[in-house]
Enzyme design. Structure first.
Site, PDB file in Angstrom:
ATOM      1  N   CYS A  95       0.823  -1.227   0.000  1.00 26.97           N
ATOM      2  CA  CYS A  95       0.000   0.000   0.000  1.00 26.97           C
ATOM      3  C   CYS A  95       0.850   1.268   0.000  1.00 26.97           C
ATOM      4  O   CYS A  95       0.339   2.351  -0.298  1.00 26.97           O
ATOM      5  CB  CYS A  95      -0.952   0.005   1.177  1.00 26.97           C
ATOM      6  N   HIS A 135      -3.239   7.587   1.876  1.00 25.80           N
ATOM      7  CA  HIS A 135      -3.640   6.250   1.427  1.00 25.80           C
ATOM      8  C   HIS A 135      -5.035   5.985   1.981  1.00 25.80           C
ATOM      9  O   HIS A 135      -5.307   6.247   3.155  1.00 25.80           O
ATOM     10  CB  HIS A 135      -2.637   5.223   1.939  1.00 25.80           C
ATOM     11  N   ASN A 177     -10.061   0.082  -0.132  1.00 24.61           N
ATOM     12  CA  ASN A 177      -8.597   0.164  -0.133  1.00 24.61           C
ATOM     13  C   ASN A 177      -8.081  -0.462  -1.430  1.00 24.61           C
ATOM     14  O   ASN A 177      -8.174  -1.674  -1.616  1.00 24.61           O
ATOM     15  CB  ASN A 177      -8.067  -0.585   1.097  1.00 24.61           C
TER      16      ASN A 177
END
Ligand code: ACO
Length: 323
Positions: free
Chosen positions: A114, A250, A280
């Site tokens: 990520c 993020h 996500n």
């Protein structure tokens, strides 16, 4: 004079299929209410059968090139962040290069889960300021739906698919924090935390594997480390949270996003939030949010943007740039 890597264009691509939280209520012991209240996620896009990371990355790259008014031949390099490349090799980046019809330059993947886009942006910036490339396509693209355990309600409701891209180009700056472009970067990793977020398979174990996560532990590390890395990146160029126009975090969980903004002393109306619509999307989440943030009219030329991410490794970092 100082060479800077300046954003010339941004774009994104999302798969057509939108899966609302309610769809999980049919197959799992979960609810729309639980998913919204614990994560802020309301829906996510899921790639169609046969739709690939490199395919989505190519669409995002074309959108960014259109936004920049440039063609594939104007680009010297592609840096693509992903943990879900189509094939073990070649890199997804070289597949995008071929799809775009680019016959020169170079392309490679970066894998920092990520935090991948922060690592890719930092590498692309280094290529430009060291004079090795004039224009770089920086892409984040993922098909995390392919590594979900669809029977695990604690992970599969949180992730989605998509891609986003930036065109960075060399420009002369004055060397002050008033310049447009990347002003500072901060990268970190700590491999001791492997067990709290990983995929239990891979090439040398001859399985694809599924994502495994200790959510509470990841959460605990995230707020503390994200605020610290954003502060470090700002401090490097003599700036504080008060100077920031937009935080583009993020997009993993609204509670992590809110907790980090609070630690930075920033109100939520200065944070670009897309987690409700995308879930996500790992390395794709920041370029997706930058692209949507510009589309919504939030991020404008000259704005000071801080972007930060954490992911498996653990790996985390931040980039400060003036749009
Ligand atoms: N629906 C209903 N109940 C659920 C679900 C679900 N989808 N998932 C878990 N639960 C249950 C758990 O089993 C647990 O039940 P129990 O108490 O009977 O054991 C209960 O809900 C509470 O679970 P917690 O883990 O305590 O819930 P928490 O408030 O911590 O929220 C969450 C879980 C959303 C995963 C949170 O910890 C989180 O967001 N962590 C960070 C995860 C993250 O962002 N990861 C990505 C960052 S890095 C990267 O992007 C790769």
């Amino acid at each position: 004079m100082t060479l800077r890597a300046v954003v010339a264009g941004v774009g994104h691509y999302l798969p057509a299929r939108v899966v609302p939280n309610s769809e999980f209520e049919r197959t799992l012991d979960t609810s729309d209410e639980w998913i919204r209240s614990r994560s802020g996620i309301e829906r996510r896009h899921i790639a169609a059968p046969g739709e690939t990371t490199s395919g989505m990355a190519t669409q995002a790259a074309l959108a960014a090139l259109r936004d920049a008014g440039l063609g594939p031949d104007d680009v010297d390099a592609i840096v693509l962040a992903t943990s879900t490349a189509d094939l073990t090799f070649p890199s997804a980046a070289t597949m995008v290069q071929a799809e775009l019809g680019m016959t020169r330059g170079f392309a490679f993947d970066v894998q920092a889960v990520c935090a991948g886009f922060i690592y890719a942006l930092t590498n692309a910036n280094a290529l430009i300021v060291s004079g090795q490339a004039n224009r770089v396509l920086v892409i984040g693209a993922e098909t995390f739906s392919r590594i979900m355990d669809w029977s695990d309600r604690s992970t599969c409701v949180l992730f989605g698919d998509g891609a986003g891209a930036l065109v960075l180009e060399a420009a002369q700056g004055t060397g002050t924090n008033a310049d447009r472009g990347v002003l500072s970067t901060d990268l970190n990793s700590d491999g001791r935390h492997r067990e709290i977020l990983y995929v239990d398979g891979g090439v040398s174990t001859q399985t694809t594997g599924h994502l495994r996560m200790e959510g509470k532990e990841v959460f605990r590390h995230a707020v503390e480390k994200l605020a610290a890395t954003a502060t470090t990146a700002l401090t490097k160029v003599g700036l504080t949270g008060q100077d920031v126009d937009w935080v583009v975090p993020h997009q993993a969980n609204i509670r992590i996003i809110q907790g980090t903004a609070k630690k930075l002393g920033l109100p939520m109306d200065r944070v670009v939030v897309t987690v409700q619509d995308h879930g996500n999307t790992s390395a794709a989440s920041i370029p997706l949010a930058l692209s949507v943030g510009q589309e919504r009219g939030q991020i404008k030329p000259g704005d000071l943007v801080v972007t930060e991410a954490i992911g498996g490794g653990l790996a985390w970092g931040a980039v400060v740039l003036r749009w």
